[in-house]
Motif scaffolding. Structure first.
Motif, mmCIF file in Angstrom:
data_model
loop_
_atom_site.group_PDB
_atom_site.id
_atom_site.type_symbol
_atom_site.label_atom_id
_atom_site.label_comp_id
_atom_site.label_asym_id
_atom_site.label_seq_id
_atom_site.Cartn_x
_atom_site.Cartn_y
_atom_site.Cartn_z
ATOM 1 N N MET A 189 -3.266 -6.834 2.708
ATOM 2 C CA MET A 189 -2.424 -5.753 3.228
ATOM 3 C C MET A 189 -1.545 -5.172 2.119
ATOM 4 N N SER A 192 -3.477 -2.832 0.068
ATOM 5 C CA SER A 192 -3.662 -1.568 0.784
ATOM 6 C C SER A 192 -2.378 -0.748 0.789
ATOM 7 N N ARG A 193 -1.245 -1.414 0.921
ATOM 8 C CA ARG A 193 0.046 -0.714 0.906
ATOM 9 C C ARG A 193 0.290 -0.061 -0.462
ATOM 10 N N ASN A 196 -1.930 2.962 -0.601
ATOM 11 C CA ASN A 196 -1.511 4.011 0.324
ATOM 12 C C ASN A 196 -0.266 4.751 -0.144
ATOM 13 N N THR A 197 0.675 4.016 -0.756
ATOM 14 C CA THR A 197 1.962 4.630 -1.125
ATOM 15 C C THR A 197 2.214 4.692 -2.624
ATOM 16 N N ASP A 202 6.825 -1.257 -1.663
ATOM 17 C CA ASP A 202 6.111 -1.378 -0.393
ATOM 18 C C ASP A 202 5.093 -2.506 -0.431
ATOM 19 N N ALA A 203 4.419 -2.632 -1.561
ATOM 20 C CA ALA A 203 3.401 -3.681 -1.696
ATOM 21 C C ALA A 203 4.029 -5.071 -1.669
ATOM 22 N N GLU A 208 6.665 -6.824 6.026
ATOM 23 C CA GLU A 208 5.947 -5.672 6.556
ATOM 24 C C GLU A 208 4.444 -5.812 6.348
ATOM 25 N N ALA A 209 4.059 -6.394 5.208
ATOM 26 C CA ALA A 209 2.634 -6.633 4.957
ATOM 27 C C ALA A 209 2.078 -7.597 6.006
ATOM 28 N N ASP A 212 1.622 -5.793 9.202
ATOM 29 C CA ASP A 212 0.449 -4.903 9.173
ATOM 30 C C ASP A 212 -0.785 -5.591 9.751
ATOM 31 N N TYR A 272 -7.570 -0.813 6.557
ATOM 32 C CA TYR A 272 -6.149 -0.431 6.615
ATOM 33 C C TYR A 272 -5.963 0.977 7.179
ATOM 34 N N ALA A 276 -2.704 3.527 8.661
ATOM 35 C CA ALA A 276 -2.123 4.301 7.560
ATOM 36 C C ALA A 276 -1.592 5.645 8.065
#
Length: 276
Positions: A189, A192-193, A196-197, A202-203, A208-209, A212, A272, A276
């Motif tokens: 995750m 993917s974060r 995505n960002t 965020d990663a 939060e991961a 997800d 993901y 997203a």
């Protein structure tokens, strides 16, 4: 997307642009050559002129840079899956390099956390103290060097100590397996974060991961990740088996391994894309 659709689409995806796959393979080969020459020149530097060692270090740095670029490119493939882009992304050397460095940081963080916890568990179970005690007794004994290690341990080390050691190994091993498996899913995750960002923050947002996975669905995440590993394992096993009957055929791994890496990255992105 459904699980089977993710796997099917991802497996075909690398063939959409064989030219980019070829570029990736070529740079993988370049990185390997740089590492080989670096080792060779470092060895020459120890016995001959120091200039060889300097050149060897420069080659190692070059190999690391190439590795970061390739790693960053894989993240861009994850992003292509998130966005459902049909074409393979273009190589963007500077951006891929920066992303590759970020991805290394992510891997280090998501590896260190379970590793530290496992070390703590090992300390609590006295795994390290018991191991040191057992090996110390064996090493300082006067038994025949050719004797069986198990027999040596049973004769020299008290049975209670051996039982405690095996218990500590079992407990620590089980905890390690569970933790690294959980963090494998969370790291997927995080990868993917990042794609995505493009945000390292965020990663590295572990809570939060973790959430997800629940947002996508634990069953779906586990199924896709395990299918990826199973498919890769089966293909690699087939190649190894064929190599027994057709020596040298394993060289096709030069192409197959990058292909499967693209497949795994694409499947991660498609997985993901649900949230997203």
């Amino acid at each position: 997307m459904e699980i089977i659709d993710i796997i099917k689409e991802s497996f075909v995806y690398p063939s959409n642009d064989l030219a980019k796959l070829a570029i990736y393979i070529a740079f993988t080969f370049v990185s390997t050559i740089l590492v080989f020459l670096g080792i060779l020149l470092l060895g020459m530097g120890l016995t001959q002129s120091a200039i060889y060692a300097v050149i060897g270090i420069i080659l190692f740095i070059g190999a690391i840079v190439v590795a970061f670029i390739l790693s960053g490119y894989l993240i861009s493939i994850v992003k292509s899956g998130i966005n459902h882009d049909e074409n393979l992304p273009e190589f963007q050397w500077k951006e891929n390099l920066i992303t590759g460095v970020k991805y290394l940081v992510v891997n280090i963080v998501y590896f260190i956390i379970p590793a530290i916890i496992v070390l703590i568990v090992g300390g609590i179970t006295n795994l390290f103290g018991l191991s040191a005690d057992v090996f110390s007794k064996i090493a300082t004994s006067s038994v025949n060097a050719s004797a069986n290690t198990t027999a040596v341990a049973s004769n020299i080390v008290p049975q209670s100590t051996m039982m405690s050691l095996w218990t500590a190994i079992a407990i620590t091993g089980i905890v390690a397996a569970i933790l690294f498996l959980i963090f494998l899913f969370i790291e997927t995750m995080a990868e993917s974060r990042l794609a995505n960002t493009d945000s390292l923050g965020d990663a590295l947002n572990i809570p939060e991961a973790f959430k997800d996975i629940g947002r996508i669905g634990w069953g779906k995440v586990i199924a896709v990740v395990f299918l990826i590993f199973i498919i890769i394992a089966i293909i690699n096993s087939v190649i190894s088996g064929l190599n027994y009957y057709i020596p040298g055929i394993s060289i096709i791994s030069i192409v197959v391994t990058p292909y499967l890496t693209f497949f795994a990255s694409r499947a991660t992105g498609l997985l993901y894309s649900d949230i997203a």
